[in-house]
Write a protein that holds these residues in place. Sequence first.
Motif, PDB file in Angstrom:
ATOM      1  N   LYS A 219      11.737   7.237 -16.050  1.00  0.00           N
ATOM      2  CA  LYS A 219      12.771   7.587 -17.020  1.00  0.00           C
ATOM      3  C   LYS A 219      12.238   7.367 -18.432  1.00  0.00           C
ATOM      4  CE  LYS A 219      17.022   9.212 -16.550  1.00  0.00           C
ATOM      5  NZ  LYS A 219      18.136   8.342 -16.287  1.00  0.00           N
ATOM      6  N   ASP A 220      12.395   8.365 -19.289  1.00  0.00           N
ATOM      7  CA  ASP A 220      12.052   8.270 -20.708  1.00  0.00           C
ATOM      8  C   ASP A 220      13.312   8.626 -21.479  1.00  0.00           C
ATOM      9  OD1 ASP A 220      10.905   8.159 -23.194  1.00  0.00           O
ATOM     10  OD2 ASP A 220       9.824  10.066 -23.010  1.00  0.00           O
ATOM     11  N   GLY A 221      14.059   7.613 -21.900  1.00  0.00           N
ATOM     12  CA  GLY A 221      15.358   7.876 -22.512  1.00  0.00           C
ATOM     13  C   GLY A 221      16.320   8.378 -21.453  1.00  0.00           C
ATOM     14  N   ASP A 222      16.847   9.596 -21.664  1.00  0.00           N
ATOM     15  CA  ASP A 222      17.803  10.160 -20.700  1.00  0.00           C
ATOM     16  C   ASP A 222      17.173  11.244 -19.826  1.00  0.00           C
ATOM     17  OD1 ASP A 222      17.411  12.089 -22.605  1.00  0.00           O
ATOM     18  OD2 ASP A 222      19.536  12.526 -22.930  1.00  0.00           O
ATOM     19  N   LYS A 223      15.844  11.325 -19.812  1.00  0.00           N
ATOM     20  CA  LYS A 223      15.190  12.353 -18.996  1.00  0.00           C
ATOM     21  C   LYS A 223      14.057  11.750 -18.170  1.00  0.00           C
ATOM     22  CE  LYS A 223      12.067  13.720 -22.748  1.00  0.00           C
ATOM     23  NZ  LYS A 223      11.621  14.846 -23.605  1.00  0.00           N
ATOM     24  N   TYR A 224      13.685  12.482 -17.139  1.00  0.00           N
ATOM     25  CA  TYR A 224      12.569  12.079 -16.297  1.00  0.00           C
ATOM     26  C   TYR A 224      11.292  12.760 -16.767  1.00  0.00           C
ATOM     27  CZ  TYR A 224      15.760   9.984 -12.912  1.00  0.00           C
ATOM     28  OH  TYR A 224      16.704   9.197 -12.299  1.00  0.00           O
ATOM     29  N   VAL A 225      10.191  12.014 -16.697  1.00  0.00           N
ATOM     30  CA  VAL A 225       8.881  12.545 -17.084  1.00  0.00           C
ATOM     31  C   VAL A 225       7.848  12.119 -16.038  1.00  0.00           C
ATOM     32  CG1 VAL A 225       9.408  12.531 -19.559  1.00  0.00           C
ATOM     33  CG2 VAL A 225       8.343  10.512 -18.493  1.00  0.00           C
ATOM     34  N   SER A 226       6.677  12.697 -16.127  1.00  0.00           N
ATOM     35  CA  SER A 226       5.593  12.394 -15.199  1.00  0.00           C
ATOM     36  C   SER A 226       5.203  10.920 -15.246  1.00  0.00           C
ATOM     37  CB  SER A 226       4.372  13.253 -15.534  1.00  0.00           C
ATOM     38  OG  SER A 226       3.236  12.819 -14.810  1.00  0.00           O
ATOM     39  N   ASN A 227       4.910  10.380 -14.065  1.00  0.00           N
ATOM     40  CA  ASN A 227       4.398   9.017 -13.976  1.00  0.00           C
ATOM     41  C   ASN A 227       3.039   9.002 -13.279  1.00  0.00           C
ATOM     42  OD1 ASN A 227       4.778   6.195 -14.485  1.00  0.00           O
ATOM     43  ND2 ASN A 227       5.220   5.872 -12.312  1.00  0.00           N
ATOM     44  N   LEU A 228       2.339  10.140 -13.297  1.00  0.00           N
ATOM     45  CA  LEU A 228       1.046  10.228 -12.624  1.00  0.00           C
ATOM     46  C   LEU A 228      -0.008   9.304 -13.251  1.00  0.00           C
ATOM     47  CD1 LEU A 228       0.627  14.050 -11.832  1.00  0.00           C
ATOM     48  CD2 LEU A 228       1.434  12.217 -10.328  1.00  0.00           C
ATOM     49  N   ALA A 229       0.206   8.886 -14.484  1.00  0.00           N
ATOM     50  CA  ALA A 229      -0.765   8.007 -15.146  1.00  0.00           C
ATOM     51  C   ALA A 229      -0.635   6.552 -14.709  1.00  0.00           C
ATOM     52  CB  ALA A 229      -0.604   8.102 -16.664  1.00  0.00           C
ATOM     53  N   ASP A 230       0.368   6.252 -13.896  1.00  0.00           N
ATOM     54  CA  ASP A 230       0.559   4.891 -13.402  1.00  0.00           C
ATOM     55  C   ASP A 230      -0.658   4.455 -12.576  1.00  0.00           C
ATOM     56  OD1 ASP A 230       1.336   2.583 -11.973  1.00  0.00           O
ATOM     57  OD2 ASP A 230       3.405   3.231 -11.875  1.00  0.00           O
ATOM     58  N   PRO A 231      -1.187   3.264 -12.810  1.00  0.00           N
ATOM     59  CA  PRO A 231      -2.322   2.768 -12.023  1.00  0.00           C
ATOM     60  C   PRO A 231      -2.071   2.760 -10.512  1.00  0.00           C
ATOM     61  CG  PRO A 231      -1.990   1.404 -13.954  1.00  0.00           C
ATOM     62  CD  PRO A 231      -0.826   2.335 -13.895  1.00  0.00           C
ATOM     63  N   LYS A 232      -0.822   2.586 -10.099  1.00  0.00           N
ATOM     64  CA  LYS A 232      -0.516   2.606  -8.670  1.00  0.00           C
ATOM     65  C   LYS A 232      -0.709   4.006  -8.087  1.00  0.00           C
ATOM     66  CE  LYS A 232       2.832  -1.202  -8.689  1.00  0.00           C
ATOM     67  NZ  LYS A 232       4.247  -1.575  -8.427  1.00  0.00           N
ATOM     68  N   VAL A 233      -0.348   5.024  -8.861  1.00  0.00           N
ATOM     69  CA  VAL A 233      -0.588   6.401  -8.426  1.00  0.00           C
ATOM     70  C   VAL A 233      -2.090   6.652  -8.346  1.00  0.00           C
ATOM     71  CG1 VAL A 233      -0.264   8.845  -8.992  1.00  0.00           C
ATOM     72  CG2 VAL A 233       1.603   7.213  -9.381  1.00  0.00           C
ATOM     73  N   ALA A 234      -2.810   6.155  -9.344  1.00  0.00           N
ATOM     74  CA  ALA A 234      -4.271   6.309  -9.361  1.00  0.00           C
ATOM     75  C   ALA A 234      -4.901   5.636  -8.141  1.00  0.00           C
ATOM     76  CB  ALA A 234      -4.843   5.709 -10.643  1.00  0.00           C
ATOM     77  N   ALA A 235      -4.379   4.474  -7.744  1.00  0.00           N
ATOM     78  CA  ALA A 235      -4.909   3.775  -6.571  1.00  0.00           C
ATOM     79  C   ALA A 235      -4.713   4.604  -5.315  1.00  0.00           C
ATOM     80  CB  ALA A 235      -4.229   2.416  -6.429  1.00  0.00           C
ATOM     81  N   ALA A 236      -3.556   5.241  -5.206  1.00  0.00           N
ATOM     82  CA  ALA A 236      -3.292   6.115  -4.053  1.00  0.00           C
ATOM     83  C   ALA A 236      -4.264   7.282  -4.037  1.00  0.00           C
ATOM     84  CB  ALA A 236      -1.850   6.615  -4.099  1.00  0.00           C
ATOM     85  N   ASN A 421       6.172  17.835 -16.959  1.00  0.00           N
ATOM     86  CA  ASN A 421       7.378  17.514 -17.725  1.00  0.00           C
ATOM     87  C   ASN A 421       8.216  18.752 -18.012  1.00  0.00           C
ATOM     88  OD1 ASN A 421       6.561  14.880 -17.754  1.00  0.00           O
ATOM     89  ND2 ASN A 421       5.707  14.933 -19.816  1.00  0.00           N
ATOM     90  N   LYS A 422       7.564  19.879 -18.213  1.00  0.00           N
ATOM     91  CA  LYS A 422       8.302  21.130 -18.428  1.00  0.00           C
ATOM     92  C   LYS A 422       9.159  21.459 -17.226  1.00  0.00           C
ATOM     93  CE  LYS A 422       7.462  26.092 -19.153  1.00  0.00           C
ATOM     94  NZ  LYS A 422       6.401  27.124 -19.304  1.00  0.00           N
ATOM     95  N   ARG A 423       8.577  21.271 -16.045  1.00  0.00           N
ATOM     96  CA  ARG A 423       9.329  21.575 -14.826  1.00  0.00           C
ATOM     97  C   ARG A 423      10.476  20.594 -14.606  1.00  0.00           C
ATOM     98  NH1 ARG A 423       5.489  24.235 -10.433  1.00  0.00           N
ATOM     99  NH2 ARG A 423       4.088  25.380 -11.801  1.00  0.00           N
ATOM    100  N   LEU A 424      10.250  19.329 -14.936  1.00  0.00           N
ATOM    101  CA  LEU A 424      11.310  18.344 -14.791  1.00  0.00           C
ATOM    102  C   LEU A 424      12.490  18.624 -15.725  1.00  0.00           C
ATOM    103  CD1 LEU A 424       9.225  15.052 -14.525  1.00  0.00           C
ATOM    104  CD2 LEU A 424      10.670  16.019 -12.734  1.00  0.00           C
ATOM    105  N   SER A 425      12.226  19.315 -16.805  1.00  0.00           N
ATOM    106  CA  SER A 425      13.302  19.609 -17.766  1.00  0.00           C
ATOM    107  C   SER A 425      14.079  20.867 -17.418  1.00  0.00           C
ATOM    108  CB  SER A 425      12.712  19.765 -19.171  1.00  0.00           C
ATOM    109  OG  SER A 425      11.923  20.953 -19.265  1.00  0.00           O
ATOM    110  N   GLN A 426      13.572  21.643 -16.466  1.00  0.00           N
ATOM    111  CA  GLN A 426      14.211  22.937 -16.158  1.00  0.00           C
ATOM    112  C   GLN A 426      15.576  22.792 -15.538  1.00  0.00           C
ATOM    113  OE1 GLN A 426      11.433  25.198 -13.792  1.00  0.00           O
ATOM    114  NE2 GLN A 426       9.970  25.413 -15.481  1.00  0.00           N
ATOM    115  N   ALA A 427      15.786  21.697 -14.789  1.00  0.00           N
ATOM    116  CA  ALA A 427      17.079  21.532 -14.100  1.00  0.00           C
ATOM    117  C   ALA A 427      18.058  20.700 -14.918  1.00  0.00           C
ATOM    118  CB  ALA A 427      16.844  20.868 -12.734  1.00  0.00           C
ATOM    119  N   GLN A 428      17.666  20.291 -16.093  1.00  0.00           N
ATOM    120  CA  GLN A 428      18.542  19.428 -16.897  1.00  0.00           C
ATOM    121  C   GLN A 428      19.475  20.253 -17.792  1.00  0.00           C
ATOM    122  OE1 GLN A 428      16.058  16.633 -18.955  1.00  0.00           O
ATOM    123  NE2 GLN A 428      15.297  15.716 -17.069  1.00  0.00           N
TER     124      GLN A 428
END
Length: 428
Positions: A219-236, A421-428
């Motif tokens: 969550k970034d404010g009131d919208k969802y954004v990519s979290n692919l940069a999270d180290p846990k995602v990188a570990a996966a 992020n563009k795709r996540l904003s399409q349904a908002q």
Amino acid sequence: MKRKLIAAIGVAGMLVSIAACGSDDGGDGDSGKKAGAEGYKGQTLTVWAMDGSSPDGWQKDLKAAFEKKTKAKLKFEVQQWNGIQQKLTTALSEDNPPDVFEIGNTQTASYAESGGLADLSDLKSSIGSDWTESLNKSAVVDGKQYAAPWYIVNRVVLYNKKVWADAGLKDTPKTRDEFYKDLKQIGEKTDAEPIYLPGQNWYHFVGLTVGEGAELVKKDGDKYVSNLADPKVAAAMETYKKFQALSKAPKDKDEATPQQGEVFAKGKTGAFIGMGWEAGIAIKANPAIEKEIGYFTIPGATADKPEGVFLGGSNLAVAEGSKKKELAKEFLKLALSDKFEGQLAKEGGVIPNKTSLESNLKGNAAAEAAAPAAPGGGTTPLIPEWAPVENAPNPIKTYMTAVLKGKSPAAAAKQVEGEFNKRLSQAQ
């Protein structure tokens, strides 16, 4: 709750004709009232089930039990997956929607947010106290129970027993490190490809992120954004990369291009990660391979906990617009009872909504291998905004290929962030 169901379908969707939905008795249904001594005599409950989801024997036995108990009629209408979202959206906006319907677990949040689903919190309190938590998670939106978990399926390791034996391997691995070591041994001691793992088997990657406790969005404010940069995602992704390096599969294709079961059918592959039914693809391509196919749970970091897996499956929901909500709940009480959940697991080979019912999977090797991972499994983000992310070209697949071709996980995440992020904003 947002009431945007009709707006969501557009003019074209409103013109779609939905035949045989809802009531055919011309009455007002149960109007939310409990039935008297005569039960619900004279009423007909309409249930939409997806093609292939419910075995004929299960439907027949459930229909008989329901009609005996309620005095009402039960009508199953089998739906095709192709085009079902628009068809269901249209039906739920009309006066006579199907009373009960099967809905994909990752789609439930979207329909709940749209106001199309009835609140089933009372049903959860009466019959759902021991539903498997990981299965039920997709049926809960904003703290309310908007569907009931029905069944799930998840990936396992399908392996070639002969290749395993030729490499001197007598047992199947119990940890991720043992799995990797065994695959390396296949590569060193046989001429087989250790594992067929294409670069974009992204549902397996989602499972790895679940195992790491990672989230694909934040969550970034009131919208969802990519979290692919999270180290846990990188570990996966690093785990995926390590195993993919043992494969000759293309780094820019998924498991259906070509069908990995067809590759496995040639008898020169040690293992692949897929759904149990993919064994059928291999057997169709080469019937002789059937006797060599074995299954085991995808091993996790430690022997006491399987690898994270993506839980694909369905929930059962009641239409908010149904005039027979109480009768619909009577159907769900039967359909979700131990008797019929157990029968569904036994006849369909799917994981039931209670771990106590997994004994019904005995004798189905693929299902027995899948079941241990279900409690620790998960899904893609359960938010309405997620759907556009999966449209081709899926940015997560692009991310995976970029890492496998040499980019760091951080650089690959940055590469696809804008599109994600563009795709996540399409349904908002």
